[in-house]
Design a protein around this motif. Structure first.
Motif, PDB file in Angstrom:
ATOM      1  N   GLU A   1      35.144  36.770  47.101  1.00 44.33           N
ATOM      2  CA  GLU A   1      34.269  36.891  48.264  1.00 44.33           C
ATOM      3  C   GLU A   1      32.795  36.842  47.842  1.00 44.33           C
ATOM      4  O   GLU A   1      31.966  36.208  48.493  1.00 44.33           O
ATOM      5  N   GLU A   2      32.476  37.518  46.730  1.00 41.53           N
ATOM      6  CA  GLU A   2      31.091  37.507  46.254  1.00 41.53           C
ATOM      7  C   GLU A   2      30.668  36.103  45.810  1.00 41.53           C
ATOM      8  O   GLU A   2      29.528  35.680  46.023  1.00 41.53           O
ATOM      9  N   LEU A   3      31.616  35.368  45.189  1.00 46.30           N
ATOM     10  CA  LEU A   3      31.297  34.009  44.728  1.00 46.30           C
ATOM     11  C   LEU A   3      30.986  33.076  45.892  1.00 46.30           C
ATOM     12  O   LEU A   3      30.123  32.202  45.804  1.00 46.30           O
ATOM     13  N   GLU A   4      31.724  33.243  46.989  1.00 49.88           N
ATOM     14  CA  GLU A   4      31.447  32.398  48.149  1.00 49.88           C
ATOM     15  C   GLU A   4      30.026  32.641  48.663  1.00 49.88           C
ATOM     16  O   GLU A   4      29.300  31.708  49.011  1.00 49.88           O
ATOM     17  N   THR A   5      29.654  33.942  48.682  1.00 51.91           N
ATOM     18  CA  THR A   5      28.289  34.263  49.129  1.00 51.91           C
ATOM     19  C   THR A   5      27.251  33.708  48.152  1.00 51.91           C
ATOM     20  O   THR A   5      26.219  33.146  48.550  1.00 51.91           O
ATOM     21  N   THR A   6      27.551  33.830  46.854  1.00 53.78           N
ATOM     22  CA  THR A   6      26.606  33.335  45.834  1.00 53.78           C
ATOM     23  C   THR A   6      26.437  31.831  45.914  1.00 53.78           C
ATOM     24  O   THR A   6      25.335  31.288  45.745  1.00 53.78           O
ATOM     25  N   ASN A   7      27.553  31.106  46.178  1.00 54.89           N
ATOM     26  CA  ASN A   7      27.466  29.640  46.285  1.00 54.89           C
ATOM     27  C   ASN A   7      26.528  29.219  47.402  1.00 54.89           C
ATOM     28  O   ASN A   7      25.760  28.260  47.277  1.00 54.89           O
ATOM     29  N   GLU A   8      26.630  29.935  48.523  1.00 52.46           N
ATOM     30  CA  GLU A   8      25.733  29.604  49.628  1.00 52.46           C
ATOM     31  C   GLU A   8      24.268  29.843  49.249  1.00 52.46           C
ATOM     32  O   GLU A   8      23.385  29.046  49.563  1.00 52.46           O
ATOM     33  N   GLU A   9      24.010  30.972  48.543  1.00 50.89           N
ATOM     34  CA  GLU A   9      22.637  31.261  48.123  1.00 50.89           C
ATOM     35  C   GLU A   9      22.130  30.222  47.125  1.00 50.89           C
ATOM     36  O   GLU A   9      20.975  29.793  47.183  1.00 50.89           O
ATOM     37  N   LEU A  10      23.003  29.814  46.180  1.00 54.67           N
ATOM     38  CA  LEU A  10      22.599  28.796  45.198  1.00 54.67           C
ATOM     39  C   LEU A  10      22.297  27.462  45.868  1.00 54.67           C
ATOM     40  O   LEU A  10      21.367  26.746  45.479  1.00 54.67           O
ATOM     41  N   ARG A  11      23.098  27.114  46.844  1.00 53.23           N
ATOM     42  CA  ARG A  11      22.875  25.843  47.535  1.00 53.23           C
ATOM     43  C   ARG A  11      21.509  25.849  48.207  1.00 53.23           C
ATOM     44  O   ARG A  11      20.758  24.868  48.165  1.00 53.23           O
ATOM     45  N   SER A  12      21.180  26.972  48.843  1.00 51.47           N
ATOM     46  CA  SER A  12      19.865  27.083  49.490  1.00 51.47           C
ATOM     47  C   SER A  12      18.741  27.037  48.455  1.00 51.47           C
ATOM     48  O   SER A  12      17.709  26.386  48.655  1.00 51.47           O
ATOM     49  N   GLY A  13      18.961  27.742  47.296  1.00 44.09           N
ATOM     50  CA  GLY A  13      17.937  27.730  46.237  1.00 44.09           C
ATOM     51  C   GLY A  13      17.714  26.345  45.663  1.00 44.09           C
ATOM     52  O   GLY A  13      16.578  25.945  45.359  1.00 44.09           O
ATOM     53  N   ASN A  14      18.797  25.576  45.496  1.00 43.90           N
ATOM     54  CA  ASN A  14      18.663  24.210  44.964  1.00 43.90           C
ATOM     55  C   ASN A  14      17.835  23.332  45.885  1.00 43.90           C
ATOM     56  O   ASN A  14      17.032  22.511  45.442  1.00 43.90           O
ATOM     57  N   GLU A  15      18.057  23.492  47.186  1.00 38.78           N
ATOM     58  CA  GLU A  15      17.278  22.681  48.131  1.00 38.78           C
ATOM     59  C   GLU A  15      15.790  23.012  48.028  1.00 38.78           C
ATOM     60  O   GLU A  15      14.931  22.127  48.066  1.00 38.78           O
ATOM     61  N   GLU A  16      15.483  24.324  47.883  1.00 40.39           N
ATOM     62  CA  GLU A  16      14.072  24.705  47.756  1.00 40.39           C
ATOM     63  C   GLU A  16      13.461  24.163  46.462  1.00 40.39           C
ATOM     64  O   GLU A  16      12.319  23.696  46.448  1.00 40.39           O
ATOM     65  N   LEU A  17      14.250  24.210  45.348  1.00 43.38           N
ATOM     66  CA  LEU A  17      13.743  23.692  44.068  1.00 43.38           C
ATOM     67  C   LEU A  17      13.494  22.193  44.135  1.00 43.38           C
ATOM     68  O   LEU A  17      12.525  21.679  43.569  1.00 43.38           O
ATOM     69  N   GLU A  18      14.374  21.459  44.799  1.00 38.36           N
ATOM     70  CA  GLU A  18      14.170  20.010  44.915  1.00 38.36           C
ATOM     71  C   GLU A  18      12.882  19.707  45.678  1.00 38.36           C
ATOM     72  O   GLU A  18      12.136  18.793  45.329  1.00 38.36           O
ATOM     73  N   THR A  19      12.650  20.482  46.727  1.00 41.61           N
ATOM     74  CA  THR A  19      11.412  20.280  47.496  1.00 41.61           C
ATOM     75  C   THR A  19      10.175  20.559  46.631  1.00 41.61           C
ATOM     76  O   THR A  19       9.200  19.800  46.629  1.00 41.61           O
TER      77      THR A  19
END
Length: 648
Positions: free
Chosen positions: A498-516
């Motif tokens: 359950e924690e990994l699913e939450t972390t994946n969502e946070e990482l996906r959002s962080g990656n988008e911000e880093l690309e920008t």
């Protein structure tokens, strides 16, 4: 090219052409007498006695200027203070040598001269020799090695690589150990080979990342070693001697001695290749000019006295019986030395081989014909280890040096030697010879290595056995606890998923911000590079001299116009105090307008100041001072020759 007594191809000249030609032997009338600076002479004597670097043959103007620059850097008030610093700080010696000595070189530097050498001299040289005769070449002052490798490429192109490997031997020498280390590696960044055609670069260099390495088979035909052309015996029986832009740094007496050594080193009819800053105008009896413009000369026929003539022993009456007894004693001594179980080679004070015993002849493939040859010409001087620098060190420090376990490879076999370099002193304690002994320790070295390996294997086995017992004892306990842990692990895994699913969502959002952010940084970097290139292009394209000073009068920018006007490179003046610079413009006359400009924040000038440009011509220099709104303030000086700017 290089540094000092071993210098060569391209030491950056600091004199006008006329001065260089006069220093290199041109007959331009008597040289004016220069007052002797006793403090400088005492310091040079100390450097010679302490480190064995003899700079006393150098021109005092250039030498004094560079030493004073180093003294200013460390804050020494006089030569005595600086000598005290040298006695306590060994690192300062190396810094001083790097200040005095200059390395400027490149592959095939001065292409026109090399083209003439390859087109006319090398074919004639090859034609004069038999098909199996060795071609001996000396690059005196090889610096970081580009000149020596240029010679290897030139002969490989003329003879073919296979024949060049069999016939050409190139000796490359310098006094700078740091430059020699770079030269021996044969490794250069791509920018150092830009002048070499891509076809030759790919043929003679192998690419390793961002560097190029000279091909190994030809590299083995280039022998690098330390050599001082003002003191050490020259390499003999040469067919080509290359020493470029070196003589101009020495005074007339030192130049004469060096040319005498070069004349002795060359065989009759062979060639001397100098730099464009040097001439042999006063030595036409011994050298014939092949090309004055390209500084290529041929040694004329005629004998040459060795640079170290032998002194005959004076006989006295009634000396016959005594001499017979002495002769017999010497014969017995020579037989005993020749039969000694250890290999031994002895050199005289000039580096010439005077004794090779039987063991050394058999061990290293030497013959009695090698007696009398310079030791540096023998393969033994650098294999199994570099002995030439050790011999110099032992002689200068007057102590015995030892090298343990020097490795020598003979095909697939390996030999190990303990080497002892022992200076032999005469009646007044001065070194008169050097004895080098080689003790074959191959068997003992191999046995020690084998014993060490077996001991390490035993220790490893014992440790493994101990650890195995401990592991067995703990394994049972671990198995019991593992069962309990597995039960709790299942519950933990569920929550972890359950924690990994939450972390994946946070990482996906962080990656988008880093690309920008990366996109924004890339755009800003591009804009910054374009702005910097534009500003550098504007400053470089201005024909007038543009100098930017900080608020504390230090140089922040020095454009090409200033280089052409005053002859100082940007790297020589950046971060230096502008009013302390010594060049053709009397900077004291600018202090007032600079201070006014800084104080008022308004443009000051123009003022016209008499000055001397980089070619020694007197000009009227117009200077305009404008405020600089950059970092921490400052001023911009615009300098123009009034005559060239139309008197404006």
């Amino acid at each position: 090219m290089s540094k000092s007594s071993g210098a060569g191809s391209g030491a950056a000249p600091e004199q006008s052409t006329g001065t260089q030609q006069e220093a290199a032997g041109g007959n331009r009338g008597p040289v004016p007498e220069v007052a002797v600076d006793q403090g400088l002479e005492d310091l040079l004597g100390f450097i010679r006695d302490a480190r064995g670097f003899d700079f006393t043959g150098y021109k005092r103007s250039t030498l004094g200027r560079r030493i004073r620059k180093r003294m200013d850097d460390v804050g020494a008030q006089g030569y005595a203070d600086y000598r005290d610093l040298l006695e306590t700080d060994t690192v300062e010696f190396q810094t001083l040598f790097n200040t005095i000595l200059i390395n400027v070189t490149s592959v095939f530097r001065d292409p026109d001269a090399w083209e003439l050498l390859q087109r006319e001299v090398v074919p004639q040289l090859i034609a004069d020799l038999g098909p199996d005769e060795e071609i001996r070449v000396w690059s005196a002052g090889c610096s970081s090695g580009e000149e020596a490798y240029s010679l290897a490429i030139m002969f490989a192109e003329a003879l073919g690589i296979e024949e060049s490997l069999n016939r050409v031997k190139i000796y490359a020498t310098d006094v700078d150990e740091e430059a020699l280390r770079d030269a021996r590696s044969g490794q250069y960044p791509a920018r150092n080979l830009e002048s070499l055609p891509a076809e030759l670069r790919d043929k003679y260099f192998e690419r390793h990342g961002g560097h190029y390495v000279f091909r190994p088979d030809l590299r083995r035909r280039v022998i690098f070693g330390r050599h001082d052309i003002t003191r050490d015996a020259p390499i003999s029986r040469l067919d080509l001697l290359v020493c470029r832009n070196t003589l101009m740094y020495f005074n007339v007496e030192a130049q004469t001695q060096i040319v005498d050594r070069f004349h002795f080193a060359l065989r009759e009819g062979r060639y001397l290749f100098l730099g464009k800053a040097e001439m042999l105008l006063s030595d036409g009896e011994r050298f014939e000019a092949i090309s004055i413009r390209q500084r290529i000369f041929r040694r004329r026929p005629g004998g040459s006295a060795p640079p170290y003539p032998a002194i005959p022993m004076k006989m006295r009456p009634g000396m016959g019986a005594e001499m017979q007894a002495v002769s017999r004693t010497r014969q017995l001594r020579d037989l005993i030395l020749d039969a000694a179980p250890g290999a031994a080679v002895a050199l005289d004070e000039d580096g010439l081989v005077v004794m090779i015993n039987n063991e050394a002849r058999g061990q290293f493939g030497l013959t009695t014909h090698d007696i009398g040859r310079p030791f540096q010409d023998l393969e033994l001087s650098y294999r199994p280890t570099e002995l030439r620098s050790l011999i110099d060190q032992a002689t200068h420090e007057r102590r015995t040096l030892r090298v343990n376990g020097a490795e020598r490879r003979l095909g697939s076999e390996v030999q190990y030697f303990d080497i002892v370099i022992q200076p032999i002193s005469g009646g007044q304690g001065m070194p008169v010879a050097t004895n080098i002994t080689f003790t074959d320790v191959t068997l003992s070295t191999q046995l020690k290595a084998e014993v060490k390996r077996v001991r390490e294997d035993l220790e490893t086995a014992y440790e493994e056995l101990q650890s195995t017992n401990e592991e067995l004892e703990t394994t049972n306990e671990e198995l019991q606890s593992s069962i309990e842990e597995l039960e709790t692990t299942n519950e933990e895994l569920q929550s972890t998923n359950e924690e990994l699913e939450t972390t994946n969502e946070e990482l996906r959002s962080g990656n988008e911000e880093l690309e920008t952010m990366n996109d924004e940084m890339r755009l800003r970097s591009t804009d910054l590079n374009e702005a910097r290139a534009f500003l550098e292009g504007v400053v470089s394209s201005i024909a007038a001299g543009v100098v930017v000073l900080s608020s504390d009068s230090r140089v922040r920018s020095w454009n090409r116009g200033a280089i052409d006007l005053w002859g100082l490179r940007a790297d020589e003046v950046l971060d230096e105090e502008f009013f302390a610079l010594d060049f053709g413009l009397p900077t004291d006359g600018l202090r007032q307008i600079v201070q006014e400009c800084i104080a008022s924040g308004k443009r000051a000038g123009p003022v016209v100041i008499p000055a001397v440009n980089r070619i020694g011509r007197t000009i009227d220099c117009s200077v305009i001072c404008s405020p600089f709104d950059g970092h921490n303030g400052g001023v911009v000086l615009l300098m123009e020759d009034v005559a060239e700017s139309g008197g404006s």
